[in-house]
Design an enzyme around this catalytic site. Sequence first.
Site, PDB file in Angstrom:
ATOM      1  N   ASP A 137       0.848  -1.182   0.000  1.00 35.34           N
ATOM      2  CA  ASP A 137       0.000   0.000   0.000  1.00 35.34           C
ATOM      3  C   ASP A 137       0.884   1.232   0.000  1.00 35.34           C
ATOM      4  O   ASP A 137       1.874   1.286   0.719  1.00 35.34           O
ATOM      5  CB  ASP A 137      -0.931   0.037   1.213  1.00 35.34           C
TER       6      ASP A 137
HETATM    7  N1  LIG Z   1       3.044   3.903 -12.327  1.00 34.88           N
HETATM    8  C1  LIG Z   1       2.983   4.539 -11.134  1.00 34.88           C
HETATM    9  N2  LIG Z   1       1.978   4.237 -10.272  1.00 34.88           N
HETATM   10  C2  LIG Z   1       1.988   4.897  -9.082  1.00 34.88           C
HETATM   11  C3  LIG Z   1       2.938   5.881  -8.730  1.00 34.88           C
HETATM   12  N3  LIG Z   1       2.630   6.335  -7.478  1.00 34.88           N
HETATM   13  C4  LIG Z   1       1.541   5.655  -7.060  1.00 34.88           C
HETATM   14  N4  LIG Z   1       1.173   4.787  -8.023  1.00 34.88           N
HETATM   15  C5  LIG Z   1       0.076   3.830  -7.981  1.00 34.88           C
HETATM   16  C6  LIG Z   1       0.548   2.486  -7.451  1.00 34.88           C
HETATM   17  C7  LIG Z   1      -0.722   1.894  -6.936  1.00 34.88           C
HETATM   18  O1  LIG Z   1      -1.402   1.250  -8.012  1.00 34.88           O
HETATM   19  C8  LIG Z   1      -1.513   3.112  -6.490  1.00 34.88           C
HETATM   20  C9  LIG Z   1      -1.439   3.253  -4.972  1.00 34.88           C
HETATM   21  O2  LIG Z   1      -2.680   2.823  -4.433  1.00 34.88           O
HETATM   22  P1  LIG Z   1      -2.766   1.486  -3.537  1.00 34.88           P
HETATM   23  O3  LIG Z   1      -1.477   1.288  -2.822  1.00 34.88           O
HETATM   24  O4  LIG Z   1      -4.021   1.551  -2.768  1.00 34.88           O
HETATM   25  O5  LIG Z   1      -2.850   0.307  -4.619  1.00 34.88           O
HETATM   26  P2  LIG Z   1      -4.050  -0.001  -5.629  1.00 34.88           P
HETATM   27  O6  LIG Z   1      -5.332   0.553  -5.110  1.00 34.88           O
HETATM   28  O7  LIG Z   1      -3.630   0.452  -6.995  1.00 34.88           O
HETATM   29  O8  LIG Z   1      -4.097  -1.587  -5.676  1.00 34.88           O
HETATM   30  P3  LIG Z   1      -4.257  -2.561  -4.404  1.00 34.88           P
HETATM   31  O9  LIG Z   1      -4.938  -1.788  -3.320  1.00 34.88           O
HETATM   32  O10 LIG Z   1      -2.861  -2.976  -4.020  1.00 34.88           O
HETATM   33  O11 LIG Z   1      -5.064  -3.720  -4.956  1.00 34.88           O
HETATM   34  O12 LIG Z   1      -0.897   4.269  -7.052  1.00 34.88           O
HETATM   35  C10 LIG Z   1       3.960   6.178  -9.689  1.00 34.88           C
HETATM   36  O13 LIG Z   1       4.845   7.016  -9.475  1.00 34.88           O
HETATM   37  N5  LIG Z   1       3.940   5.479 -10.854  1.00 34.88           N
END
Ligand SMILES: Nc1nc2c(ncn2[C@H]2C[C@H](O)[C@@H](COP(=O)(O)OP(=O)(O)OP(=O)(O)O)O2)c(=O)[nH]1
Length: 216
Positions: free
Chosen positions: A73
């Site tokens: 996260d």
């Molecule tokens: N490509 C890229 N993505 C980023 C960057 N900074 C943050 N992110 C993305 C990565 C994660 O997909 C998202 C952070 O949100 P979370 O940690 O809640 O993950 P997410 O909701 O995407 O998936 P999850 O909760 O792990 O199923 O933001 C960056 O610099 N580059």
Amino acid sequence: MRFVLASASPARLATLRAAGVDPEVIVSGVDEDAVTAPSPAELVQALALLKATAVANALIETVAAPTLVLGCDSMLEFRGHALGKPASVAEARQRWHDLRGRSAVLHTGHALFALTEAPGGRFASPEKAKVAVASTEVRFGRPTDDEIEDYLATGEPLNVAGAFTIDGLGGWFVEAITGDHHNVVGLSLPLLRAMIRELGYALSDLPRNGRGPATS
Ligand SMILES: Nc1nc2c(ncn2[C@H]2C[C@H](O)[C@@H](COP(=O)(O)OP(=O)(O)OP(=O)(O)O)O2)c(=O)[nH]1
């Protein structure tokens, strides 16, 4: 060995694949709003553990080979607040007006289970997981109001923690970082390597996708 990424993040999957790993993706679907913690660094660790525990519990009864389960996260700490994905364009706009010319810290919590076929508890007890956080200081540039509007119009800021990417359309506005680059993207490879070794495994145990040499 199986390597399960308990994340819907395309950035995390791409980071692992580029590093030669062939992970399975099982999205946790947990309610992230249900978790609070005293600091952003503790919050991302608690959320990473929540995600990894949910997926580990879904797998525990069918584990037939050693299986690593990773939850992550990411949040941006700015002025003591933990900033995840912005809830609206207006919120993303305000963040950029606050962040430009300033620094903040991107924290990514990591939680890693090593499930084995050894009979044991019928659930993955959270205390058996390795939990850690990597933190990278990010110094932002000074996008103009028009550049901020153009960036908002792409939609990218709404889908990422901190409303920016370092490796995507937001890269124009990231002047410098202190710490791990991939951690900003969403997963710290050196931290994950250390956690894998702490659990008694090696990089060479991971399922590989044919990129790069097997390393021990
Ligand atoms: N490509 C890229 N993505 C980023 C960057 N900074 C943050 N992110 C993305 C990565 C994660 O997909 C998202 C952070 O949100 P979370 O940690 O809640 O993950 P997410 O909701 O995407 O998936 P999850 O909760 O792990 O199923 O933001 C960056 O610099 N580059």
